[in-house]
Design a protein around this motif. Structure first.
Motif, PDB file in Angstrom:
ATOM      1  N   ALA A 191     122.081 -23.246  -6.965  1.00 29.21           N
ATOM      2  CA  ALA A 191     122.705 -22.231  -6.285  1.00 29.21           C
ATOM      3  C   ALA A 191     124.222 -22.260  -6.111  1.00 29.21           C
ATOM      4  O   ALA A 191     124.794 -21.333  -6.150  1.00 29.21           O
ATOM      5  CB  ALA A 191     121.918 -22.316  -4.671  1.00 29.21           C
ATOM      6  N   LEU A 192     124.599 -23.571  -6.021  1.00 26.64           N
ATOM      7  CA  LEU A 192     126.006 -23.793  -6.018  1.00 26.64           C
ATOM      8  C   LEU A 192     126.721 -23.169  -7.341  1.00 26.64           C
ATOM      9  O   LEU A 192     127.818 -22.596  -7.135  1.00 26.64           O
ATOM     10  CB  LEU A 192     126.391 -25.220  -5.749  1.00 26.64           C
ATOM     11  N   LEU A 206     130.125 -19.074 -10.063  1.00 25.38           N
ATOM     12  CA  LEU A 206     130.222 -18.061 -11.066  1.00 25.38           C
ATOM     13  C   LEU A 206     130.495 -16.840 -10.241  1.00 25.38           C
ATOM     14  O   LEU A 206     131.468 -16.001 -10.810  1.00 25.38           O
ATOM     15  CB  LEU A 206     128.698 -17.895 -11.586  1.00 25.38           C
ATOM     16  N   THR A 207     129.867 -16.295  -9.165  1.00 18.65           N
ATOM     17  CA  THR A 207     129.885 -15.158  -8.433  1.00 18.65           C
ATOM     18  C   THR A 207     131.597 -15.144  -7.869  1.00 18.65           C
ATOM     19  O   THR A 207     132.277 -14.222  -7.912  1.00 18.65           O
ATOM     20  CB  THR A 207     129.173 -15.177  -7.361  1.00 18.65           C
ATOM     21  N   VAL A 208     132.178 -16.070  -7.262  1.00 20.99           N
ATOM     22  CA  VAL A 208     133.446 -16.316  -6.894  1.00 20.99           C
ATOM     23  C   VAL A 208     134.336 -16.163  -7.926  1.00 20.99           C
ATOM     24  O   VAL A 208     135.447 -15.514  -7.942  1.00 20.99           O
ATOM     25  CB  VAL A 208     133.592 -17.439  -6.105  1.00 20.99           C
ATOM     26  N   THR A 209     133.984 -16.779  -9.297  1.00 27.79           N
ATOM     27  CA  THR A 209     134.910 -16.602 -10.245  1.00 27.79           C
ATOM     28  C   THR A 209     135.065 -15.087 -10.792  1.00 27.79           C
ATOM     29  O   THR A 209     135.886 -14.548 -11.027  1.00 27.79           O
ATOM     30  CB  THR A 209     134.579 -17.477 -11.517  1.00 27.79           C
ATOM     31  N   ALA A 210     133.884 -14.400 -10.748  1.00 24.32           N
ATOM     32  CA  ALA A 210     133.906 -13.093 -11.394  1.00 24.32           C
ATOM     33  C   ALA A 210     134.656 -12.136 -10.383  1.00 24.32           C
ATOM     34  O   ALA A 210     135.290 -11.280 -10.845  1.00 24.32           O
ATOM     35  CB  ALA A 210     132.284 -12.676 -11.487  1.00 24.32           C
ATOM     36  N   ALA A 211     134.502 -12.472  -9.202  1.00 26.12           N
ATOM     37  CA  ALA A 211     135.078 -11.511  -8.254  1.00 26.12           C
ATOM     38  C   ALA A 211     136.615 -12.012  -8.316  1.00 26.12           C
ATOM     39  O   ALA A 211     137.331 -10.830  -7.974  1.00 26.12           O
ATOM     40  CB  ALA A 211     134.532 -11.872  -6.673  1.00 26.12           C
TER      41      ALA A 211
END
Length: 129
Positions: free
Chosen positions: A16-17, A22-27
């Motif tokens: 989950a971490l 990865l989500t924060v990096t893509a954003a």
């Protein structure tokens, strides 16, 4: 089977971490691209295209990041008694002109920057500032 050969499965918390990271990096990447496009759109000319705006934004971003690097002192120990580069080695063969290493290490030991180096200094003019 030996204990060191057992395949370890990742924990659900670490998975989950990883997803959150990865989500924060893509954003962040999406915001960065959107920000450069918005920065290029600030000065639209009569024949401005999105590609020109992006090119202008990248040029201004690179100038802001690389400008200070060209003037940064390379040798933090320059002009001190503990500077390991503050030495010269020279030789002279027969009647030829003496050769020493002061030409190469001189700009560094005097607190020079990237633009002050003999060979690289000319190439730094190609970098945006």
């Amino acid at each position: 089977m030996a204990r060191h050969a057992v395949k370890k499965l990742p924990r659900s918390g670490s998975r989950a971490l990883l997803r959150v990271g990865l989500t924060v990096t893509a954003a962040g990447a999406a915001l960065g691209v959107g920000g450069t496009a918005a920065a290029g759109a600030v000065e639209p000319g009569p024949s401005a295209s999105p590609l020109q705006g992006l090119s202008t934004a990248v040029h201004h971003s690179a100038a802001g990041g690389l400008g200070p690097v060209k003037d940064l002192q390379l040798d933090p120990l320059a002009n001190t008694s503990a500077d390991p580069l503050d030495n010269t080695l020279g030789t002279q063969v027969a009647d030829f002109k003496p050769v020493n290493t002061g030409f190469v290490t001189g700009p560094l030991t005097s607190g020079g920057s990237l633009a002050d180096l003999p060979v690289v200094g000319g190439a730094t003019k190609l970098l945006p500032s």
